[in-house]
Write a protein that holds these residues in place. Structure first.
Motif, PDB file in Angstrom:
ATOM      1  N   LEU A   1     -69.515 -53.648  76.806  1.00 19.66           N
ATOM      2  CA  LEU A   1     -68.422 -53.845  75.842  1.00 19.66           C
ATOM      3  C   LEU A   1     -67.170 -53.072  76.228  1.00 19.66           C
ATOM      4  CD1 LEU A   1     -70.410 -53.726  72.459  1.00 19.66           C
ATOM      5  CD2 LEU A   1     -69.488 -55.733  73.618  1.00 19.66           C
ATOM      6  N   ILE A   2     -67.337 -51.895  76.827  1.00 19.49           N
ATOM      7  CA  ILE A   2     -66.161 -51.095  77.178  1.00 19.49           C
ATOM      8  C   ILE A   2     -65.344 -51.745  78.295  1.00 19.49           C
ATOM      9  CG2 ILE A   2     -67.259 -48.942  76.463  1.00 19.49           C
ATOM     10  CD1 ILE A   2     -67.641 -48.267  79.422  1.00 19.49           C
ATOM     11  N   LYS A   3     -65.926 -52.712  78.976  1.00 21.74           N
ATOM     12  CA  LYS A   3     -65.224 -53.397  80.072  1.00 21.74           C
ATOM     13  C   LYS A   3     -64.407 -54.577  79.571  1.00 21.74           C
ATOM     14  CE  LYS A   3     -68.636 -52.130  83.619  1.00 21.74           C
ATOM     15  NZ  LYS A   3     -69.543 -51.325  82.792  1.00 21.74           N
TER      16      LYS A   3
ATOM     17  N   LYS B   1     -66.116 -46.742  69.586  1.00 24.05           N
ATOM     18  CA  LYS B   1     -66.513 -45.474  68.962  1.00 24.05           C
ATOM     19  C   LYS B   1     -67.419 -45.717  67.756  1.00 24.05           C
ATOM     20  CE  LYS B   1     -62.333 -42.886  70.243  1.00 24.05           C
ATOM     21  NZ  LYS B   1     -61.178 -42.116  69.721  1.00 24.05           N
ATOM     22  N   MET B   2     -67.059 -46.696  66.958  1.00 22.39           N
ATOM     23  CA  MET B   2     -67.864 -46.996  65.776  1.00 22.39           C
ATOM     24  C   MET B   2     -69.269 -47.432  66.174  1.00 22.39           C
ATOM     25  SD  MET B   2     -68.319 -47.270  62.559  1.00 22.39           S
ATOM     26  CE  MET B   2     -66.671 -47.151  61.849  1.00 22.39           C
ATOM     27  N   MET B   3     -69.348 -48.347  67.132  1.00 20.49           N
ATOM     28  CA  MET B   3     -70.650 -48.855  67.553  1.00 20.49           C
ATOM     29  C   MET B   3     -71.477 -47.764  68.230  1.00 20.49           C
ATOM     30  SD  MET B   3     -69.571 -52.693  68.856  1.00 20.49           S
ATOM     31  CE  MET B   3     -71.232 -53.382  68.827  1.00 20.49           C
ATOM     32  N   ALA B   4     -70.812 -46.899  68.985  1.00 23.81           N
ATOM     33  CA  ALA B   4     -71.520 -45.791  69.629  1.00 23.81           C
ATOM     34  C   ALA B   4     -72.076 -44.823  68.589  1.00 23.81           C
ATOM     35  CB  ALA B   4     -70.584 -45.059  70.588  1.00 23.81           C
ATOM     36  N   ALA B   5     -71.302 -44.575  67.536  1.00 24.88           N
ATOM     37  CA  ALA B   5     -71.748 -43.663  66.479  1.00 24.88           C
ATOM     38  C   ALA B   5     -72.921 -44.255  65.707  1.00 24.88           C
ATOM     39  CB  ALA B   5     -70.590 -43.353  65.536  1.00 24.88           C
ATOM     40  N   ILE B   6     -72.840 -45.553  65.405  1.00 28.40           N
ATOM     41  CA  ILE B   6     -73.943 -46.211  64.712  1.00 28.40           C
ATOM     42  C   ILE B   6     -75.194 -46.219  65.589  1.00 28.40           C
ATOM     43  CG2 ILE B   6     -74.775 -48.430  63.844  1.00 28.40           C
ATOM     44  CD1 ILE B   6     -72.890 -47.190  61.897  1.00 28.40           C
ATOM     45  N   ALA B   7     -75.025 -46.515  66.879  1.00 27.52           N
ATOM     46  CA  ALA B   7     -76.150 -46.549  67.813  1.00 27.52           C
ATOM     47  C   ALA B   7     -76.783 -45.174  67.975  1.00 27.52           C
ATOM     48  CB  ALA B   7     -75.694 -47.083  69.170  1.00 27.52           C
ATOM     49  N   ALA B   8     -76.004 -44.124  67.733  1.00 27.04           N
ATOM     50  CA  ALA B   8     -76.531 -42.763  67.813  1.00 27.04           C
ATOM     51  C   ALA B   8     -77.271 -42.356  66.539  1.00 27.04           C
ATOM     52  CB  ALA B   8     -75.394 -41.779  68.094  1.00 27.04           C
ATOM     53  N   GLY B   9     -77.252 -43.234  65.545  1.00 24.42           N
ATOM     54  CA  GLY B   9     -77.996 -42.967  64.322  1.00 24.42           C
ATOM     55  C   GLY B   9     -77.187 -42.373  63.187  1.00 24.42           C
ATOM     56  N   PHE B  10     -75.879 -42.213  63.373  1.00 19.12           N
ATOM     57  CA  PHE B  10     -75.052 -41.659  62.308  1.00 19.12           C
ATOM     58  C   PHE B  10     -74.859 -42.694  61.209  1.00 19.12           C
ATOM     59  CE2 PHE B  10     -73.750 -39.022  65.944  1.00 19.12           C
ATOM     60  CZ  PHE B  10     -73.916 -37.758  65.394  1.00 19.12           C
ATOM     61  N   LYS B  11     -74.829 -42.228  59.968  1.00 18.74           N
ATOM     62  CA  LYS B  11     -74.663 -43.097  58.818  1.00 18.74           C
ATOM     63  C   LYS B  11     -73.176 -43.238  58.489  1.00 18.74           C
ATOM     64  CE  LYS B  11     -79.172 -41.758  56.951  1.00 18.74           C
ATOM     65  NZ  LYS B  11     -79.919 -41.185  55.814  1.00 18.74           N
ATOM     66  N   PRO B  12     -72.793 -44.310  57.765  1.00 18.18           N
ATOM     67  CA  PRO B  12     -71.372 -44.550  57.474  1.00 18.18           C
ATOM     68  C   PRO B  12     -70.633 -43.349  56.900  1.00 18.18           C
ATOM     69  CG  PRO B  12     -72.617 -46.488  56.914  1.00 18.18           C
ATOM     70  CD  PRO B  12     -73.629 -45.447  57.326  1.00 18.18           C
ATOM     71  N   LYS B  13     -71.234 -42.644  55.944  1.00 12.84           N
ATOM     72  CA  LYS B  13     -70.554 -41.486  55.350  1.00 12.84           C
ATOM     73  C   LYS B  13     -70.327 -40.381  56.376  1.00 12.84           C
ATOM     74  CE  LYS B  13     -71.890 -41.836  50.479  1.00 12.84           C
ATOM     75  NZ  LYS B  13     -72.631 -41.187  49.361  1.00 12.84           N
ATOM     76  N   GLU B  14     -71.253 -40.254  57.307  1.00  8.70           N
ATOM     77  CA  GLU B  14     -71.133 -39.214  58.332  1.00  8.70           C
ATOM     78  C   GLU B  14     -70.062 -39.561  59.358  1.00  8.70           C
ATOM     79  OE1 GLU B  14     -75.860 -37.898  58.340  1.00  8.70           O
ATOM     80  OE2 GLU B  14     -75.165 -39.504  59.668  1.00  8.70           O
TER      81      GLU B  14
ATOM     82  N   THR C   1     -68.211 -53.931  60.238  1.00 12.09           N
ATOM     83  CA  THR C   1     -67.898 -52.911  59.242  1.00 12.09           C
ATOM     84  C   THR C   1     -68.954 -51.831  59.405  1.00 12.09           C
ATOM     85  OG1 THR C   1     -69.321 -53.791  57.471  1.00 12.09           O
ATOM     86  CG2 THR C   1     -67.065 -54.678  57.619  1.00 12.09           C
ATOM     87  N   THR C   2     -68.653 -50.649  58.921  1.00 14.33           N
ATOM     88  CA  THR C   2     -69.623 -49.562  59.068  1.00 14.33           C
ATOM     89  C   THR C   2     -70.961 -49.934  58.444  1.00 14.33           C
ATOM     90  OG1 THR C   2     -68.639 -48.577  57.085  1.00 14.33           O
ATOM     91  CG2 THR C   2     -67.967 -47.676  59.202  1.00 14.33           C
ATOM     92  N   HIS C   3     -70.923 -50.554  57.279  1.00 15.27           N
ATOM     93  CA  HIS C   3     -72.173 -50.886  56.592  1.00 15.27           C
ATOM     94  C   HIS C   3     -72.929 -51.986  57.327  1.00 15.27           C
ATOM     95  CE1 HIS C   3     -74.999 -51.209  53.278  1.00 15.27           C
ATOM     96  NE2 HIS C   3     -74.823 -52.532  53.287  1.00 15.27           N
ATOM     97  N   LYS C   4     -72.231 -53.046  57.744  1.00 12.73           N
ATOM     98  CA  LYS C   4     -72.900 -54.139  58.455  1.00 12.73           C
ATOM     99  C   LYS C   4     -73.500 -53.654  59.770  1.00 12.73           C
ATOM    100  CE  LYS C   4     -72.403 -57.917  55.947  1.00 12.73           C
ATOM    101  NZ  LYS C   4     -73.543 -58.761  55.531  1.00 12.73           N
ATOM    102  N   LEU C   5     -72.773 -52.821  60.489  1.00 11.75           N
ATOM    103  CA  LEU C   5     -73.288 -52.295  61.755  1.00 11.75           C
ATOM    104  C   LEU C   5     -74.495 -51.400  61.518  1.00 11.75           C
ATOM    105  CD1 LEU C   5     -69.997 -51.519  63.701  1.00 11.75           C
ATOM    106  CD2 LEU C   5     -71.779 -53.141  64.380  1.00 11.75           C
ATOM    107  N   ARG C   6     -74.431 -50.580  60.491  1.00 14.07           N
ATOM    108  CA  ARG C   6     -75.570 -49.713  60.171  1.00 14.07           C
ATOM    109  C   ARG C   6     -76.802 -50.558  59.866  1.00 14.07           C
ATOM    110  NH1 ARG C   6     -78.761 -45.113  60.406  1.00 14.07           N
ATOM    111  NH2 ARG C   6     -80.029 -45.022  58.506  1.00 14.07           N
ATOM    112  N   MET C   7     -76.634 -51.617  59.059  1.00 17.19           N
ATOM    113  CA  MET C   7     -77.779 -52.435  58.705  1.00 17.19           C
ATOM    114  C   MET C   7     -78.307 -53.201  59.916  1.00 17.19           C
ATOM    115  SD  MET C   7     -78.334 -51.434  55.803  1.00 17.19           S
ATOM    116  CE  MET C   7     -79.847 -52.388  55.782  1.00 17.19           C
ATOM    117  N   SER C   8     -77.424 -53.647  60.792  1.00 21.07           N
ATOM    118  CA  SER C   8     -77.896 -54.331  62.000  1.00 21.07           C
ATOM    119  C   SER C   8     -78.670 -53.357  62.885  1.00 21.07           C
ATOM    120  CB  SER C   8     -76.726 -54.947  62.770  1.00 21.07           C
ATOM    121  OG  SER C   8     -75.895 -53.951  63.344  1.00 21.07           O
ATOM    122  N   PHE C   9     -78.258 -52.092  62.891  1.00 21.66           N
ATOM    123  CA  PHE C   9     -78.996 -51.061  63.623  1.00 21.66           C
ATOM    124  C   PHE C   9     -80.363 -50.830  62.993  1.00 21.66           C
ATOM    125  CE2 PHE C   9     -79.953 -46.441  64.089  1.00 21.66           C
ATOM    126  CZ  PHE C   9     -80.213 -46.426  65.457  1.00 21.66           C
TER     127      PHE C   9
END
Length: 269
Positions: free
Chosen positions: A124-126, A136-149, A216-224
């Motif tokens: 994706l970065i390419k 950044k958002m996708m990397a944070a979600i993939a790392a397990g961080f929650k939307p509020k965090e 969105t943060t929530h949709k990405l979190r749920m897909s994770f």
């Protein structure tokens, strides 16, 4: 259990909406039923600001599948819940209105999620036109961080959890270090974090066309979450540790995945 701002909602229905007492009582009952359902399925103290469209969809679907309510009855519940959240939004009791995707009195019985996109971050970065905020958002979600965090996540905390060197360097190259040696991954011009994820979601939304999934943060979190649940090689303890959720929430998500969710593996064209 009383729902948040119940007294104020009844006053709103009476004075502003000019509804009859019998109609107000029906709306009160609908919202109470939803709130009891929602509060029974969240990790900690239920907060009306945390309600999302998916929670409301699952509730409505449960009325059909468990209680066998007819469509017109379910639609009445939806109308009352919509009125409640319009009231909350109008009087600034909530930051984000959660029902934008529930238009009219119809809703999708199955929510669709794209899963298993995490290994594609180096690809994706390419992509030339992708926004750094999306990565950044996708990397944070993939790392397990929650939307509020994520709203108050510092760059160094994110980098500690990124294994791929290319992705890590991309994040560094697209971070403004002029205000701090360890800035927030999403910061305003003065270097301070945003009050909510609303502005962040607006900035990454255009990349939905590029990536082919909701951003969105929530949709990405749920897909994770559903990506992890779809990995049948993981034990319950591994899932709980990865998602940082309770056993109660794990049961809730598994039920949703069985009854209310459709998943599709991520593909990068």
């Amino acid at each position: 259990m009383n729902f948040p701002y119940e007294k104020e909602f009844r006053t709103y229905c009476k004075q502003k909406k000019k509804l009859a007492d019998s109609t107000i009582s029906l709306a009160d009952k609908s919202v109470t039923t939803f709130w009891n359902y929602y509060a029974a399925n969240v990790d900690s103290d239920a907060n009306v600001n945390d309600v999302r469209a998916g929670d409301i969809r699952n509730f409505l679907a449960s009325l059909e599948t468990k209680l066998h309510f007819k469509s017109n009855t379910v639609n009445k519940y939806l109308s009352h819940i919509k009125m409640y959240f319009v009231f909350l939004s109008e009087y600034n009791y909530i930051i984000t209105y959660p029902l934008l995707s529930l238009r009219g009195n119809k809703f999708d019985r199955k929510q669709k999620y794209i899963i298993n996109w995490m290994p594609y971050l180096p690809d994706l970065i390419k992509i030339k036109d992708i926004h750094p905020e999306t990565v950044k958002m996708m990397a944070a979600i993939a790392a397990g961080f929650k939307p509020k965090e994520i709203v108050v996540l510092k760059t160094n905390d994110l980098l500690k959890h990124v294994d791929n060197d290319e992705v890590k360097q991309y994040i560094k190259d697209h971070t403004d270090y002029s205000k701090s040696a360890d800035p927030y991954i999403f910061a305003r011009k003065n270097g301070e974090p945003y009050a909510s994820d609303f502005n962040i979601n607006q900035r990454i939304a255009p990349d939905r066309q590029i990536i082919g999934m909701q951003l969105t943060t929530h949709k990405l979190r749920m897909s994770f979450v559903y990506s992890i649940l779809s990995d049948h090689q993981l034990s319950d303890n591994q899932i709980l540790k990865t998602l940082r959720i309770t056993l109660k929430s794990l049961t809730y998500y598994r039920k949703n995945m069985t009854l209310y969710v459709e998943t599709e593996d991520f593909k990068l064209d």
